[in-house]
Write a protein that holds these residues in place. Structure first.
Motif, PDB file in Angstrom:
ATOM      1  N   GLU A 115       9.097   7.069   0.147  1.00  0.00           N
ATOM      2  CA  GLU A 115       7.681   6.980   0.479  1.00  0.00           C
ATOM      3  C   GLU A 115       7.429   5.794   1.400  1.00  0.00           C
ATOM      4  O   GLU A 115       8.016   4.726   1.235  1.00  0.00           O
ATOM      5  CB  GLU A 115       6.911   6.799  -0.831  1.00  0.00           C
ATOM      6  CG  GLU A 115       5.445   6.601  -0.712  1.00  0.00           C
ATOM      7  CD  GLU A 115       4.809   6.439  -2.078  1.00  0.00           C
ATOM      8  OE1 GLU A 115       3.728   7.010  -2.265  1.00  0.00           O
ATOM      9  OE2 GLU A 115       5.375   5.761  -2.950  1.00  0.00           O
ATOM     10  N   TRP A 116       6.555   5.983   2.380  1.00  0.00           N
ATOM     11  CA  TRP A 116       6.175   4.882   3.260  1.00  0.00           C
ATOM     12  C   TRP A 116       5.289   3.914   2.508  1.00  0.00           C
ATOM     13  O   TRP A 116       4.317   4.314   1.870  1.00  0.00           O
ATOM     14  CB  TRP A 116       5.424   5.404   4.490  1.00  0.00           C
ATOM     15  CG  TRP A 116       6.342   6.006   5.485  1.00  0.00           C
ATOM     16  CD1 TRP A 116       6.612   7.334   5.650  1.00  0.00           C
ATOM     17  CD2 TRP A 116       7.152   5.324   6.440  1.00  0.00           C
ATOM     18  NE1 TRP A 116       7.525   7.513   6.650  1.00  0.00           N
ATOM     19  CE2 TRP A 116       7.876   6.292   7.159  1.00  0.00           C
ATOM     20  CE3 TRP A 116       7.329   3.981   6.760  1.00  0.00           C
ATOM     21  CZ2 TRP A 116       8.762   5.962   8.177  1.00  0.00           C
ATOM     22  CZ3 TRP A 116       8.210   3.652   7.770  1.00  0.00           C
ATOM     23  CH2 TRP A 116       8.912   4.635   8.466  1.00  0.00           C
ATOM     24  N   LEU A 117       5.631   2.642   2.567  1.00  0.00           N
ATOM     25  CA  LEU A 117       4.815   1.592   1.977  1.00  0.00           C
ATOM     26  C   LEU A 117       4.412   0.639   3.091  1.00  0.00           C
ATOM     27  O   LEU A 117       5.230   0.258   3.929  1.00  0.00           O
ATOM     28  CB  LEU A 117       5.598   0.818   0.917  1.00  0.00           C
ATOM     29  CG  LEU A 117       5.906   1.600  -0.351  1.00  0.00           C
ATOM     30  CD1 LEU A 117       6.990   0.920  -1.141  1.00  0.00           C
ATOM     31  CD2 LEU A 117       4.671   1.753  -1.189  1.00  0.00           C
ATOM     32  N   LEU A 138       0.842  -1.189   0.000  1.00  0.00           N
ATOM     33  CA  LEU A 138       0.000   0.000   0.000  1.00  0.00           C
ATOM     34  C   LEU A 138       0.876   1.237   0.000  1.00  0.00           C
ATOM     35  O   LEU A 138       1.745   1.402   0.866  1.00  0.00           O
ATOM     36  CB  LEU A 138      -0.906   0.022   1.236  1.00  0.00           C
ATOM     37  CG  LEU A 138      -2.063  -0.947   1.238  1.00  0.00           C
ATOM     38  CD1 LEU A 138      -2.749  -0.957   2.598  1.00  0.00           C
ATOM     39  CD2 LEU A 138      -3.050  -0.592   0.152  1.00  0.00           C
ATOM     40  N   LYS A 139       0.636   2.106  -0.963  1.00  0.00           N
ATOM     41  CA  LYS A 139       1.398   3.353  -1.067  1.00  0.00           C
ATOM     42  C   LYS A 139       0.698   4.426  -0.237  1.00  0.00           C
ATOM     43  O   LYS A 139      -0.430   4.771  -0.504  1.00  0.00           O
ATOM     44  CB  LYS A 139       1.510   3.793  -2.524  1.00  0.00           C
ATOM     45  CG  LYS A 139       2.315   2.824  -3.373  1.00  0.00           C
ATOM     46  CD  LYS A 139       2.308   3.199  -4.836  1.00  0.00           C
ATOM     47  CE  LYS A 139       2.877   4.544  -5.145  1.00  0.00           C
ATOM     48  NZ  LYS A 139       4.264   4.784  -4.836  1.00  0.00           N
ATOM     49  N   HIS A 140       1.391   4.910   0.748  1.00  0.00           N
ATOM     50  CA  HIS A 140       0.852   5.961   1.608  1.00  0.00           C
ATOM     51  C   HIS A 140       1.411   7.303   1.177  1.00  0.00           C
ATOM     52  O   HIS A 140       2.623   7.475   1.041  1.00  0.00           O
ATOM     53  CB  HIS A 140       1.233   5.713   3.073  1.00  0.00           C
ATOM     54  CG  HIS A 140       0.442   4.639   3.710  1.00  0.00           C
ATOM     55  ND1 HIS A 140      -0.606   4.890   4.547  1.00  0.00           N
ATOM     56  CD2 HIS A 140       0.537   3.292   3.626  1.00  0.00           C
ATOM     57  CE1 HIS A 140      -1.121   3.759   4.968  1.00  0.00           C
ATOM     58  NE2 HIS A 140      -0.446   2.769   4.415  1.00  0.00           N
ATOM     59  N   GLY A 175      11.197  -1.732  -0.585  1.00  0.00           N
ATOM     60  CA  GLY A 175      12.257  -0.733  -0.444  1.00  0.00           C
ATOM     61  C   GLY A 175      12.612  -0.099  -1.768  1.00  0.00           C
ATOM     62  O   GLY A 175      12.845   1.105  -1.862  1.00  0.00           O
ATOM     63  N   GLU A 176      12.633  -0.907  -2.821  1.00  0.00           N
ATOM     64  CA  GLU A 176      12.943  -0.391  -4.152  1.00  0.00           C
ATOM     65  C   GLU A 176      11.850   0.560  -4.643  1.00  0.00           C
ATOM     66  O   GLU A 176      12.132   1.615  -5.203  1.00  0.00           O
ATOM     67  CB  GLU A 176      13.106  -1.567  -5.112  1.00  0.00           C
ATOM     68  CG  GLU A 176      13.669  -1.182  -6.452  1.00  0.00           C
ATOM     69  CD  GLU A 176      13.910  -2.396  -7.334  1.00  0.00           C
ATOM     70  OE1 GLU A 176      13.777  -2.237  -8.553  1.00  0.00           O
ATOM     71  OE2 GLU A 176      14.224  -3.482  -6.805  1.00  0.00           O
ATOM     72  N   GLU A 192       6.598  14.735  10.444  1.00  0.00           N
ATOM     73  CA  GLU A 192       7.583  13.827  11.029  1.00  0.00           C
ATOM     74  C   GLU A 192       7.936  12.656  10.110  1.00  0.00           C
ATOM     75  O   GLU A 192       8.966  12.018  10.280  1.00  0.00           O
ATOM     76  CB  GLU A 192       7.122  13.312  12.403  1.00  0.00           C
ATOM     77  CG  GLU A 192       5.858  12.489  12.361  1.00  0.00           C
ATOM     78  CD  GLU A 192       4.566  13.300  12.495  1.00  0.00           C
ATOM     79  OE1 GLU A 192       3.565  12.708  12.920  1.00  0.00           O
ATOM     80  OE2 GLU A 192       4.555  14.504  12.173  1.00  0.00           O
ATOM     81  N   TYR A 193       7.096  12.369   9.109  1.00  0.00           N
ATOM     82  CA  TYR A 193       7.362  11.274   8.187  1.00  0.00           C
ATOM     83  C   TYR A 193       7.657  11.744   6.771  1.00  0.00           C
ATOM     84  O   TYR A 193       8.175  10.991   5.974  1.00  0.00           O
ATOM     85  CB  TYR A 193       6.168  10.308   8.140  1.00  0.00           C
ATOM     86  CG  TYR A 193       5.916   9.631   9.453  1.00  0.00           C
ATOM     87  CD1 TYR A 193       6.816   8.724   9.965  1.00  0.00           C
ATOM     88  CD2 TYR A 193       4.770   9.912  10.186  1.00  0.00           C
ATOM     89  CE1 TYR A 193       6.598   8.104  11.182  1.00  0.00           C
ATOM     90  CE2 TYR A 193       4.531   9.295  11.405  1.00  0.00           C
ATOM     91  CZ  TYR A 193       5.454   8.392  11.894  1.00  0.00           C
ATOM     92  OH  TYR A 193       5.221   7.788  13.088  1.00  0.00           O
TER      93      TYR A 193
END
Length: 135
Positions: A119-121, A7-9, A104-105, A15-16
């Motif tokens: 980006e947080w996944l 999931l792409k957030h 990570g990629e 802070e993120y």
């Protein structure tokens, strides 16, 4: 093989957030990002690890059962929130380690100035998969 959802957030939480919001990217930066994403998908198609992906609209509706027939509907989620699920990709990989590697990629897709957006996944296994790693 085990299926995972990445999931792409899209987060606006300071802070993120480690990248410039896409609304501020140049057209060339958006093109570079999309080319990276398309090349990533093409590689996973070649290896047989790609199942599917979709981008989501920022507009949505919350619905829940109320026990009385027609469910109540509430506007949301809103793009103004700090965190929004922007889309997702389903992969089918040999191991949890491989799923982590791919997430990570994907997180390293370029953004403003060609820098990785980091980006947080959210990596979620489908039911029945027990994630384990050798690390």
């Amino acid at each position: 093989m085990a299926k995972y959802l990445m999931l792409k957030h899209y987060t606006m939480a300071p802070e993120y957030m480690q990248y410039t919001p896409m609304e501020e990217w140049t057209p060339d930066e958006v093109d570079a990002h999309m080319n990276y994403m398309n090349a990533f998908v093409d590689r996973l198609k070649e290896t047989g690890e790609y199942i599917g992906s979709e981008a989501l609209s920022p507009e949505g509706t919350f619905v829940r059962y109320d026990g009385e027939g027609k469910p109540p509907v509430t506007d949301g989620p809103f793009a103004e929130t700090k965190d929004l699920i922007a889309g997702g990709m389903i992969i089918d990989v040999e191991s949890y380690d491989r799923a982590l590697e791919l997430a990570g990629e994907l997180s390293a897709a370029p953004g403003a100035g060609g820098e990785p957006i980091r980006e947080w996944l959210e990596l979620r296994p489908f039911m029945g998969v027990t994630p384990n790693t050798t690390d």
